[in-house]
Enzyme design. Structure first.
Site, PDB file in Angstrom:
ATOM      1  N   ASN A 152       0.875  -1.174   0.000  1.00 34.58           N
ATOM      2  CA  ASN A 152       0.000   0.000   0.000  1.00 34.58           C
ATOM      3  C   ASN A 152       0.915   1.226   0.000  1.00 34.58           C
ATOM      4  O   ASN A 152       1.445   1.601   1.031  1.00 34.58           O
ATOM      5  CB  ASN A 152      -0.885  -0.039   1.256  1.00 34.58           C
ATOM      6  CG  ASN A 152      -1.720   1.220   1.403  1.00 34.58           C
ATOM      7  OD1 ASN A 152      -1.807   2.035   0.476  1.00 34.58           O
ATOM      8  ND2 ASN A 152      -2.344   1.394   2.565  1.00 34.58           N
ATOM      9  N   TRP A 153       1.080   1.797  -1.179  1.00 37.47           N
ATOM     10  CA  TRP A 153       2.021   2.918  -1.298  1.00 37.47           C
ATOM     11  C   TRP A 153       1.477   4.224  -0.706  1.00 37.47           C
ATOM     12  O   TRP A 153       2.216   5.189  -0.569  1.00 37.47           O
ATOM     13  CB  TRP A 153       2.372   3.141  -2.774  1.00 37.47           C
ATOM     14  CG  TRP A 153       3.277   2.093  -3.362  1.00 37.47           C
ATOM     15  CD1 TRP A 153       3.840   1.024  -2.714  1.00 37.47           C
ATOM     16  CD2 TRP A 153       3.741   2.017  -4.730  1.00 37.47           C
ATOM     17  NE1 TRP A 153       4.608   0.295  -3.583  1.00 37.47           N
ATOM     18  CE2 TRP A 153       4.575   0.877  -4.824  1.00 37.47           C
ATOM     19  CE3 TRP A 153       3.528   2.789  -5.862  1.00 37.47           C
ATOM     20  CZ2 TRP A 153       5.192   0.512  -6.020  1.00 37.47           C
ATOM     21  CZ3 TRP A 153       4.139   2.418  -7.058  1.00 37.47           C
ATOM     22  CH2 TRP A 153       4.961   1.302  -7.123  1.00 37.47           C
ATOM     23  N   LYS A 154       0.176   4.231  -0.433  1.00 42.99           N
ATOM     24  CA  LYS A 154      -0.466   5.465   0.087  1.00 42.99           C
ATOM     25  C   LYS A 154      -0.185   6.634  -0.859  1.00 42.99           C
ATOM     26  O   LYS A 154      -0.033   6.418  -2.064  1.00 42.99           O
ATOM     27  CB  LYS A 154      -0.018   5.728   1.524  1.00 42.99           C
ATOM     28  CG  LYS A 154      -0.205   4.496   2.409  1.00 42.99           C
ATOM     29  CD  LYS A 154      -0.117   4.768   3.871  1.00 42.99           C
ATOM     30  CE  LYS A 154      -0.316   3.463   4.636  1.00 42.99           C
ATOM     31  NZ  LYS A 154      -0.347   3.630   6.073  1.00 42.99           N
ATOM     32  N   GLU A 169      -7.085   4.984   7.583  1.00 41.42           N
ATOM     33  CA  GLU A 169      -6.861   6.405   7.249  1.00 41.42           C
ATOM     34  C   GLU A 169      -8.089   6.975   6.544  1.00 41.42           C
ATOM     35  O   GLU A 169      -8.432   8.145   6.727  1.00 41.42           O
ATOM     36  CB  GLU A 169      -5.586   6.542   6.392  1.00 41.42           C
ATOM     37  CG  GLU A 169      -4.331   6.420   7.254  1.00 41.42           C
ATOM     38  CD  GLU A 169      -3.124   5.836   6.549  1.00 41.42           C
ATOM     39  OE1 GLU A 169      -3.075   5.821   5.304  1.00 41.42           O
ATOM     40  OE2 GLU A 169      -2.212   5.367   7.269  1.00 41.42           O
ATOM     41  N   GLY A 211       2.112   2.885  10.803  1.00 37.53           N
ATOM     42  CA  GLY A 211       3.043   3.981  10.575  1.00 37.53           C
ATOM     43  C   GLY A 211       3.689   4.506  11.856  1.00 37.53           C
ATOM     44  O   GLY A 211       4.305   5.559  11.869  1.00 37.53           O
ATOM     45  N   SER A 222       3.153  -1.469  10.574  1.00 37.33           N
ATOM     46  CA  SER A 222       4.598  -1.459  10.825  1.00 37.33           C
ATOM     47  C   SER A 222       5.280  -2.808  10.590  1.00 37.33           C
ATOM     48  O   SER A 222       6.215  -3.170  11.307  1.00 37.33           O
ATOM     49  CB  SER A 222       4.899  -0.940  12.236  1.00 37.33           C
ATOM     50  OG  SER A 222       4.442   0.388  12.380  1.00 37.33           O
ATOM     51  N   GLU A 268      -5.638  -4.438  10.887  1.00 43.11           N
ATOM     52  CA  GLU A 268      -4.622  -3.406  11.081  1.00 43.11           C
ATOM     53  C   GLU A 268      -4.945  -2.599  12.336  1.00 43.11           C
ATOM     54  O   GLU A 268      -5.780  -1.691  12.304  1.00 43.11           O
ATOM     55  CB  GLU A 268      -4.610  -2.454   9.877  1.00 43.11           C
ATOM     56  CG  GLU A 268      -4.289  -3.138   8.565  1.00 43.11           C
ATOM     57  CD  GLU A 268      -3.680  -2.163   7.560  1.00 43.11           C
ATOM     58  OE1 GLU A 268      -2.547  -2.407   7.128  1.00 43.11           O
ATOM     59  OE2 GLU A 268      -4.329  -1.147   7.236  1.00 43.11           O
ATOM     60  N   GLY A 272       2.670  -0.879   4.373  1.00 36.49           N
ATOM     61  CA  GLY A 272       2.717   0.532   4.007  1.00 36.49           C
ATOM     62  C   GLY A 272       4.154   0.980   3.787  1.00 36.49           C
ATOM     63  O   GLY A 272       4.766   0.710   2.744  1.00 36.49           O
ATOM     64  N   GLY A 273       4.710   1.669   4.769  1.00 40.74           N
ATOM     65  CA  GLY A 273       6.040   2.274   4.653  1.00 40.74           C
ATOM     66  C   GLY A 273       7.102   1.359   4.056  1.00 40.74           C
ATOM     67  O   GLY A 273       7.851   1.768   3.157  1.00 40.74           O
ATOM     68  N   HIS A 311      -9.737   1.322   4.734  1.00 46.33           N
ATOM     69  CA  HIS A 311      -8.461   1.552   5.417  1.00 46.33           C
ATOM     70  C   HIS A 311      -8.691   2.551   6.549  1.00 46.33           C
ATOM     71  O   HIS A 311      -9.480   3.494   6.411  1.00 46.33           O
ATOM     72  CB  HIS A 311      -7.414   2.084   4.426  1.00 46.33           C
ATOM     73  CG  HIS A 311      -6.046   2.118   5.039  1.00 46.33           C
ATOM     74  ND1 HIS A 311      -5.650   3.124   5.888  1.00 46.33           N
ATOM     75  CD2 HIS A 311      -5.003   1.256   4.970  1.00 46.33           C
ATOM     76  CE1 HIS A 311      -4.411   2.872   6.302  1.00 46.33           C
ATOM     77  NE2 HIS A 311      -4.000   1.736   5.751  1.00 46.33           N
TER      78      HIS A 311
END
Ligand code: PGA
Length: 254
Positions: A11-13, A99, A175, A214, A169, A235-236, A97
């Site tokens: 998930n590159w966001k 966010e 994150g 994470s 999640e 993600g990151g 998600h």
């Protein structure tokens, strides 16, 4: 017990540029050439879907979206429909998600509608669920997850989950560098599977439940080793070629 094929989703966001995603896509494609024992998907920002689709077209790596409208088409400025995503070779669509829920006010019901619309367009929804820190601390984790799942079950029916993925999640781990312990993840994953099994045993046994929050190369193996963890939503760490490839390799042991 069902053999569940491990799935790792990037998930590159809202990260990257045309310049930075090209080597990233190339690096992942090259690194996963013989990686057919697991499934890997990349969810770039919408505007890079075409570029990614082109790069991934002769590989086993799938494409997904980070979001998808609950509406079919019409005067909805700024929205992207599930059919448009299908047009760009998307296989998966992340829905709900945290966010989106927290920053854009997406309710359980809206997320359920997105799930339904994505399936209507033949996309496989990746339904995200998870609790906030204060909910965990007050012992409400299971109640929150149950509420989030029930909203979808009530709208689409349990049979729809045969063609879906769930991502657990915990919001406090996204994150933040704080990961749920493997045992904490397993506990919630087992709860999700049990909750689904109350409706349909075989489906619950076969559905893939990903962990997200994470995940890094350094902690992926111990998380993926848990019995009910079938891969990860990353993600990151998915923005770093080596990190992501190592996470994919760790999923081989799922
Ligand atoms: P993270 O994000 O890996 O950067 O914590 C995961 C996610 O939000 O899907």
């Amino acid at each position: 017990m069902a053999q569940r094929r491990p799935l790792v989703v990037a998930n590159w966001k809202m990260n990257g540029s045309l310049t930075s995603i090209r080597p990233l896509l190339e690096g992942v494609c090259n690194g996963l050439q013989e990686g057919c024992d697991i499934e890997v998907a990349i969810c770039p920002p919408y505007v890079y879907l075409a570029e990614a689709a082109e790069k991934l077209k002769n590989t086993d790596i799938k494409l997904g979206s980070q979001n998808s409208s609950h509406l079919e088409s019409g005067a909805f400025t700024g929205e992207i429909s599930a059919d448009m995503l299908k047009d760009f070779s998307c296989v998966f669509a992340i829905v709900g998600h945290s966010e989106r829920r927290a920053l854009y006010g997406e309710t359980d019901n809206l997320v359920a509608e997105k799930f339904m619309r994505a399936q209507d367009a033949a996309l496989v929804p990746i339904l995200c669920v998870g609790e906030q820190l204060h909910e965990r601390e007050s012992g409400d984790t299971e109640a929150v997850i149950e509420r989030q799942l029930n909203a979808v079950i009530e709208l689409v029916g349990i049979a729809a989950f045969k063609n879906a993925v769930i991502a657990y999640e915990p919001i406090w781990a996204i994150g933040t560098g704080k990961t749920a312990t493997p045992e904490q993840a397993q506990e919630v994953h087992a709860f999700v599977r049990l909750l689904l099994a109350r409706h349909d045993d075989a489906m619950a046994d076969g559905i893939r439940i990903l962990y997200g929050g994470s995940v890094k190369a350094a902690n992926a193996t111990e998380i993926f080793n848990m019995a009910d963890v079938d891969g990860g939503l990353i993600g990151g760490a998915s923005l770093d070629i080596d990190e992501f490839l190592n996470i994919c390799h760790a999923a081989r042991g799922c």
